[in-house]
Design a protein around this motif. Structure first.
Motif, PDB file in Angstrom:
ATOM      1  N   PHE A   1       0.816  -1.219   0.000  1.00  0.00           N
ATOM      2  CA  PHE A   1       0.000   0.000   0.000  1.00  0.00           C
ATOM      3  C   PHE A   1       0.850   1.271   0.000  1.00  0.00           C
ATOM      4  O   PHE A   1       0.428   2.311   0.479  1.00  0.00           O
ATOM      5  N   GLY A   2       2.059   1.165  -0.555  1.00  0.00           N
ATOM      6  CA  GLY A   2       2.865   2.353  -0.827  1.00  0.00           C
ATOM      7  C   GLY A   2       2.421   2.971  -2.143  1.00  0.00           C
ATOM      8  O   GLY A   2       1.406   2.571  -2.730  1.00  0.00           O
ATOM      9  N   ALA A   3       3.207   3.936  -2.649  1.00  0.00           N
ATOM     10  CA  ALA A   3       2.792   4.674  -3.842  1.00  0.00           C
ATOM     11  C   ALA A   3       2.639   3.752  -5.061  1.00  0.00           C
ATOM     12  O   ALA A   3       1.661   3.858  -5.813  1.00  0.00           O
ATOM     13  N   GLU A   4       3.605   2.841  -5.259  1.00  0.00           N
ATOM     14  CA  GLU A   4       3.512   1.930  -6.408  1.00  0.00           C
ATOM     15  C   GLU A   4       2.249   1.087  -6.316  1.00  0.00           C
ATOM     16  O   GLU A   4       1.597   0.770  -7.320  1.00  0.00           O
ATOM     17  N   ALA A   5       1.901   0.723  -5.091  1.00  0.00           N
ATOM     18  CA  ALA A   5       0.722  -0.120  -4.881  1.00  0.00           C
ATOM     19  C   ALA A   5      -0.553   0.580  -5.328  1.00  0.00           C
ATOM     20  O   ALA A   5      -1.461  -0.059  -5.877  1.00  0.00           O
ATOM     21  N   ILE A   6      -0.605   1.869  -5.120  1.00  0.00           N
ATOM     22  CA  ILE A   6      -1.814   2.604  -5.494  1.00  0.00           C
ATOM     23  C   ILE A   6      -2.013   2.553  -7.008  1.00  0.00           C
ATOM     24  O   ILE A   6      -3.130   2.355  -7.504  1.00  0.00           O
TER      25      ILE A   6
ATOM     26  N   ASP B   1       8.564   9.648 -10.686  1.00  0.00           N
ATOM     27  CA  ASP B   1       7.712  10.742 -11.182  1.00  0.00           C
ATOM     28  C   ASP B   1       6.494  10.196 -11.923  1.00  0.00           C
ATOM     29  O   ASP B   1       5.396  10.757 -11.826  1.00  0.00           O
ATOM     30  N   GLU B   2       6.678   9.123 -12.664  1.00  0.00           N
ATOM     31  CA  GLU B   2       5.535   8.543 -13.388  1.00  0.00           C
ATOM     32  C   GLU B   2       4.512   7.963 -12.415  1.00  0.00           C
ATOM     33  O   GLU B   2       3.306   8.065 -12.631  1.00  0.00           O
ATOM     34  N   VAL B   3       5.007   7.359 -11.343  1.00  0.00           N
ATOM     35  CA  VAL B   3       4.094   6.826 -10.325  1.00  0.00           C
ATOM     36  C   VAL B   3       3.223   7.949  -9.768  1.00  0.00           C
ATOM     37  O   VAL B   3       1.992   7.845  -9.700  1.00  0.00           O
ATOM     38  N   TRP B   4       3.884   9.065  -9.407  1.00  0.00           N
ATOM     39  CA  TRP B   4       3.125  10.181  -8.814  1.00  0.00           C
ATOM     40  C   TRP B   4       2.262  10.907  -9.827  1.00  0.00           C
ATOM     41  O   TRP B   4       1.185  11.411  -9.498  1.00  0.00           O
ATOM     42  N   GLY B   5       2.719  10.942 -11.081  1.00  0.00           N
ATOM     43  CA  GLY B   5       1.885  11.536 -12.127  1.00  0.00           C
ATOM     44  C   GLY B   5       0.575  10.770 -12.258  1.00  0.00           C
ATOM     45  O   GLY B   5      -0.509  11.369 -12.389  1.00  0.00           O
ATOM     46  N   TYR B   6       0.669   9.456 -12.195  1.00  0.00           N
ATOM     47  CA  TYR B   6      -0.532   8.620 -12.321  1.00  0.00           C
ATOM     48  C   TYR B   6      -1.463   8.834 -11.130  1.00  0.00           C
ATOM     49  O   TYR B   6      -2.675   9.005 -11.274  1.00  0.00           O
ATOM     50  N   ILE B   7      -0.895   8.837  -9.919  1.00  0.00           N
ATOM     51  CA  ILE B   7      -1.713   8.995  -8.706  1.00  0.00           C
ATOM     52  C   ILE B   7      -2.453  10.332  -8.739  1.00  0.00           C
ATOM     53  O   ILE B   7      -3.657  10.411  -8.434  1.00  0.00           O
TER      54      ILE B   7
ATOM     55  N   GLU C   1      -3.065  12.289 -11.419  1.00  0.00           N
ATOM     56  CA  GLU C   1      -4.001  12.387 -12.544  1.00  0.00           C
ATOM     57  C   GLU C   1      -5.320  11.700 -12.215  1.00  0.00           C
ATOM     58  O   GLU C   1      -6.392  12.192 -12.547  1.00  0.00           O
ATOM     59  N   LYS C   2      -5.235  10.567 -11.519  1.00  0.00           N
ATOM     60  CA  LYS C   2      -6.458   9.819 -11.201  1.00  0.00           C
ATOM     61  C   LYS C   2      -7.037  10.198  -9.842  1.00  0.00           C
ATOM     62  O   LYS C   2      -8.028   9.627  -9.406  1.00  0.00           O
ATOM     63  N   ASN C   3      -6.371  11.121  -9.151  1.00  0.00           N
ATOM     64  CA  ASN C   3      -6.835  11.569  -7.831  1.00  0.00           C
ATOM     65  C   ASN C   3      -7.071  10.383  -6.888  1.00  0.00           C
ATOM     66  O   ASN C   3      -8.133  10.255  -6.267  1.00  0.00           O
ATOM     67  N   LEU C   4      -6.054   9.532  -6.798  1.00  0.00           N
ATOM     68  CA  LEU C   4      -6.168   8.319  -5.983  1.00  0.00           C
ATOM     69  C   LEU C   4      -5.740   8.595  -4.542  1.00  0.00           C
ATOM     70  O   LEU C   4      -4.866   9.438  -4.299  1.00  0.00           O
ATOM     71  N   PRO C   5      -6.329   7.892  -3.574  1.00  0.00           N
ATOM     72  CA  PRO C   5      -5.862   8.033  -2.191  1.00  0.00           C
ATOM     73  C   PRO C   5      -4.448   7.455  -2.056  1.00  0.00           C
ATOM     74  O   PRO C   5      -4.092   6.537  -2.783  1.00  0.00           O
ATOM     75  N   TYR C   6      -3.655   8.025  -1.174  1.00  0.00           N
ATOM     76  CA  TYR C   6      -2.300   7.501  -0.962  1.00  0.00           C
ATOM     77  C   TYR C   6      -1.908   7.713   0.492  1.00  0.00           C
ATOM     78  O   TYR C   6      -2.556   8.459   1.230  1.00  0.00           O
TER      79      TYR C   6
END
Ligand code: SF4
Length: 238
Positions: free
Chosen positions: A48-53, A181-187, A189-194
């Motif tokens: 449940f870290g950033a990559e997991a999201i 950066d790509e991981v965080w760009g995705y999170i 862009e999709k407004n995902l919880p982290y």
């Protein structure tokens, strides 16, 4: 359905069958995985870290009722449990299993002494992470992991599909080519919880006794078991 790649038949699978083409992205790998393994033979082991999201969002698109296992050591940060609750609320069809070790913290302290993580972190990880994951993977043929090549030199040669000698399984790593950066760009862009600890200097988050914040430009895993020489919990080492 094609023959699933398993630990046993790994050497019989032709090179062409293996997914090692750099042009294939995470979605392609996950679509392949959920098409090629029966539901009860594949699991995503998530921290449940950033990559997991990112992975959870992608997996949910492909397999809304996918099985996810979280190794609940009993020593995670409150923020980690909070993000799991948020993910469960956002993706209610996913089957998120919280896998606990056989020993409670009190039982571990009685058997091995208090704060085992300070004296023998490898033993503590073995009891609270490695053995529970082994139990979770025993009935499976494949597991998914969020490893990325840029995370550390020991992960630089990770492939999409890996013959996992430790758990006698196939380890699928869809994010190997993704950057932080790509991981965080995705999170974003999709407004995902982290996990909100990521906003406070924690790029890599494990159990609270063994995780510290790091400098902004430091090694992303430098805050894990800092000062002990240990760099991995043992799930990804043979
Ligand atoms: Fe124990 Fe630390 Fe490993 Fe968690 S990360 S299982 S507290 S040694």
């Amino acid at each position: 359905m094609s023959t699933a790649v398993t630990y046993e038949n790994w050497n019989q699978i032709s090179d062409a069958f293996r997914i090692d083409d750099k042009s294939k992205g995470a979605r392609d790998v996950l679509e392949w995985a959920y098409k090629n393994y029966p539901d009860d033979k594949i699991v995503y082991a998530s921290s449940f870290g950033a990559e997991a999201i990112v992975l959870i969002d992608l997996i949910h698109e492909i397999k809304p009722d996918a099985h996810i296992v979280f190794l609940d050591t009993g020593l995670h940060f409150l923020e980690t449990y909070e993000v799991i609750d948020k993910i469960e609320a956002r993706f209610p069809t996913l089957r998120i299993e919280r896998k606990e070790p056989k020993l409670t913290l009190d039982q571990q302290a009685a058997e091995y002494g208090s704060a085992l993580w300070k004296r023998e972190p490898n033993s503590c990880c073995q009891i609270r992470k490695v053995i529970p994951l082994r139990e979770a993977l025993t009935p499976k043929q494949a597991w998914i992991s969020g490893l990325r090549r840029e995370q550390s030199p020991t992960r630089a040669n990770t492939q999409f599909l890996n013959r996992d000698e430790k758990f006698k399984n196939i380890k699928i790593c869809p994010l190997i080519h993704w950057t932080w950066d790509e991981v965080w760009g995705y999170i974003r862009e999709k407004n995902l919880p982290y996990n909100t600890l990521h906003d406070n200097g924690y790029p890599s988050i494990g159990c609270f006794p063994c995780t510290q914040a790091v400098d902004e430009n430091g090694d992303s895993r430098a805050g894990r078991w800092s000062g002990t020489g240990k760099t991995e919990c043992g799930l990804h080492t043979s």
